[in-house]
Design a protein around this motif. Structure first.
Motif, short mmCIF file in Angstrom:
data_model
loop_
_atom_site.label_atom_id
_atom_site.label_comp_id
_atom_site.label_asym_id
_atom_site.label_seq_id
_atom_site.Cartn_x
_atom_site.Cartn_y
_atom_site.Cartn_z
N GLN A 104 -0.80 5.95 32.97
CA GLN A 104 -0.07 7.79 33.27
C GLN A 104 -1.12 8.53 31.69
OE1 GLN A 104 4.44 9.26 33.10
NE2 GLN A 104 4.08 9.15 34.92
N GLN A 105 -1.22 9.81 32.25
CA GLN A 105 -1.76 9.81 31.33
C GLN A 105 -0.66 10.34 30.04
OE1 GLN A 105 -2.18 14.39 32.30
NE2 GLN A 105 -2.14 15.36 29.87
N GLY A 106 -0.82 10.01 28.72
CA GLY A 106 0.14 10.24 27.67
C GLY A 106 0.22 11.85 27.96
N ILE A 107 2.12 11.93 27.64
CA ILE A 107 2.03 13.43 27.17
C ILE A 107 3.47 12.83 25.58
CG2 ILE A 107 3.55 15.41 27.36
CD1 ILE A 107 1.94 14.88 29.31
N PRO A 108 2.14 13.89 24.84
CA PRO A 108 3.00 13.62 23.07
C PRO A 108 4.80 14.32 23.34
CG PRO A 108 0.76 14.36 23.24
CD PRO A 108 0.83 13.97 24.39
N LEU A 109 4.78 13.35 22.93
CA LEU A 109 6.36 13.78 23.05
C LEU A 109 6.98 14.34 21.78
CD1 LEU A 109 8.86 10.59 24.07
CD2 LEU A 109 7.52 12.33 25.41
N LEU A 110 7.86 15.34 21.91
CA LEU A 110 8.39 15.92 20.32
C LEU A 110 9.70 15.61 19.35
CD1 LEU A 110 10.07 19.47 21.98
CD2 LEU A 110 7.90 18.97 21.25
N THR A 111 9.57 15.70 18.19
CA THR A 111 10.20 14.46 17.50
C THR A 111 11.41 15.28 16.38
OG1 THR A 111 8.73 14.67 15.59
CG2 THR A 111 7.80 13.05 17.33
N TYR A 112 12.17 13.88 16.06
CA TYR A 112 12.75 15.02 15.77
C TYR A 112 13.59 13.53 14.36
CZ TYR A 112 18.17 15.92 14.85
OH TYR A 112 19.69 16.74 14.13
N ASP A 113 13.54 13.53 12.90
CA ASP A 113 13.37 13.13 12.09
C ASP A 113 12.56 11.92 12.58
OD1 ASP A 113 14.89 13.94 11.19
OD2 ASP A 113 16.78 12.73 11.10
N ASN A 114 11.14 12.32 12.63
CA ASN A 114 9.97 11.26 13.21
C ASN A 114 10.31 10.05 13.58
OD1 ASN A 114 8.66 12.26 11.09
ND2 ASN A 114 9.83 11.51 9.89
N ARG A 115 10.78 10.58 15.10
CA ARG A 115 11.54 9.73 15.77
C ARG A 115 10.81 10.49 17.83
NH1 ARG A 115 17.33 7.10 14.88
NH2 ARG A 115 16.74 6.19 17.17
N ARG A 116 10.66 9.91 18.85
CA ARG A 116 10.22 10.77 19.59
C ARG A 116 11.07 10.87 20.72
NH1 ARG A 116 5.77 7.15 18.65
NH2 ARG A 116 6.47 5.57 20.26
N PHE A 117 11.39 11.46 21.34
CA PHE A 117 12.27 11.89 21.84
C PHE A 117 12.29 12.47 23.33
CE2 PHE A 117 13.05 15.57 20.01
CZ PHE A 117 13.17 17.16 21.17
N ILE A 137 20.73 14.38 28.52
CA ILE A 137 20.91 14.83 28.12
C ILE A 137 20.09 14.14 27.71
CG2 ILE A 137 21.24 12.21 28.57
CD1 ILE A 137 23.69 11.78 26.71
N ALA A 138 19.12 13.80 25.64
CA ALA A 138 18.07 13.04 25.55
C ALA A 138 18.20 12.40 24.62
CB ALA A 138 17.80 14.11 24.12
N ARG A 139 16.72 11.66 24.46
CA ARG A 139 17.20 10.22 24.00
C ARG A 139 15.99 10.01 22.97
NH1 ARG A 139 15.97 7.37 29.53
NH2 ARG A 139 13.77 8.07 29.59
N LEU A 140 17.21 8.98 22.10
CA LEU A 140 15.31 9.22 21.02
C LEU A 140 15.14 7.68 21.20
CD1 LEU A 140 15.17 10.90 18.16
CD2 LEU A 140 17.50 9.94 17.17
N GLY A 141 13.99 7.64 21.35
CA GLY A 141 13.54 6.51 20.30
C GLY A 141 13.51 5.61 19.13
N ASP A 142 13.92 3.81 19.39
CA ASP A 142 14.07 3.83 18.43
C ASP A 142 11.65 3.90 17.36
OD1 ASP A 142 12.88 0.91 16.53
OD2 ASP A 142 14.85 0.32 17.32
#
Length: 250
Positions: A104-117, A137-142
């Motif tokens: 799947q084509q990668g979509i650069p995600l928005l970030t919050y505090d340098n963490r993708r969500f 709801i949003a999911r903030l990645g490790d």
């Protein structure tokens, strides 16, 4: 009748591609092969290789072609680097262990505090058997992981909080309404082929131009992620519909 589960990501993608409006929201997706991997990397430079069947982001691999013609892929927290495409592709092929994978084509995600969500949109049949968008709801990645799933170290956070750097309050409300519309259209399209679908959890990526992309459709979505929201009425409604939709009919 219990909710119908469709395990194949490829089958669900093909259903959505039948809708012209939804197809525009789907990142380019193909079945795994080394030639396709090379073509897609040349065009998009960042891809996700994901198992056709699986949950919680398990087995998802991020593959990148760097500006200096180095190639990398990351599975879990382990990053491998290669000086040539062929060596990377052979290693990746071995890692897939003969299972059915998609690219799947990668979509650069928005970030919050340098963490993708990314964002989960919950759409359910209500007590009147009508489709209703019941939660966002949003999911903030490790930071060390490539997926945002809560089972893989991600954290459920309110959409409003994570989008605060990108939108005004009124823009956020309009955007959530837009996501709800996309979710409803997706649910209706899925049900047009799979009549037993009663709920979906739509995973949406938002890129840096604020364009929403459909990453995946879950037909057995986890309702409990919405317990994290401050507004407890949202979870109560979701859970009420969840119980009704999963009730056994004798």
């Amino acid at each position: 009748m219990r909710i119908q589960r469709i395990g194949s990501k490829w089958a669900k993608t093909k259903v959505l591609q039948q809708s012209e409006a939804l197809n525009e929201r789907i990142p380019l997706t193909n079945e795994w092969s080394i030639p396709v991997l090379g073509q897609m990397l040349d065009e998009h430079h960042m891809l996700y290789v994901k198992p056709d069947r699986g949950t919680f982001g398990n087995g998802v691999i991020r593959v990148e072609k760097q500006a200096d013609d180095l190639y990398t892929y990351q599975l879990g927290t382990r990053l491998k680097t290669f000086s040539a495409f062929d060596a990377m592709a052979r290693s990746l092929q071995k890692a897939l262990q003969g299972r059915h994978y998609l690219i799947q084509q990668g979509i650069p995600l928005l970030t919050y505090d340098n963490r993708r969500f990314d964002v989960r949109v919950m759409v359910q049949q209500n007590l009147k058997k009508q489709w209703e968008a019941t939660g966002i709801i949003a999911r903030l990645g490790d930071p060390s992981k490539i997926v945002t799933n809560c089972h893989s170290g991600g954290k459920a956070v309110s959409f409003d909080k994570l989008m605060q750097p990108y939108m005004t309050p009124s823009q956020k409300e309009s955007y959530k309404a837009w996501l709800a519309e996309i979710g409803l259209a997706t649910a209706q399209q899925m049900q047009s082929v799979y009549g037993g679908v009663k709920e979906i959890g739509l995973d949406v990526a938002i890129d840096d131009s604020l364009r929403p992309w459909i990453l995946e459709v879950n037909t057995i979505p986890d309702p409990y992620i919405f317990r994290k929201l401050a507004d407890k009425s949202i979870f109560r409604r979701i859970y009420r519909y969840y119980r009704a939709n999963n009730r056994k009919v004798k």
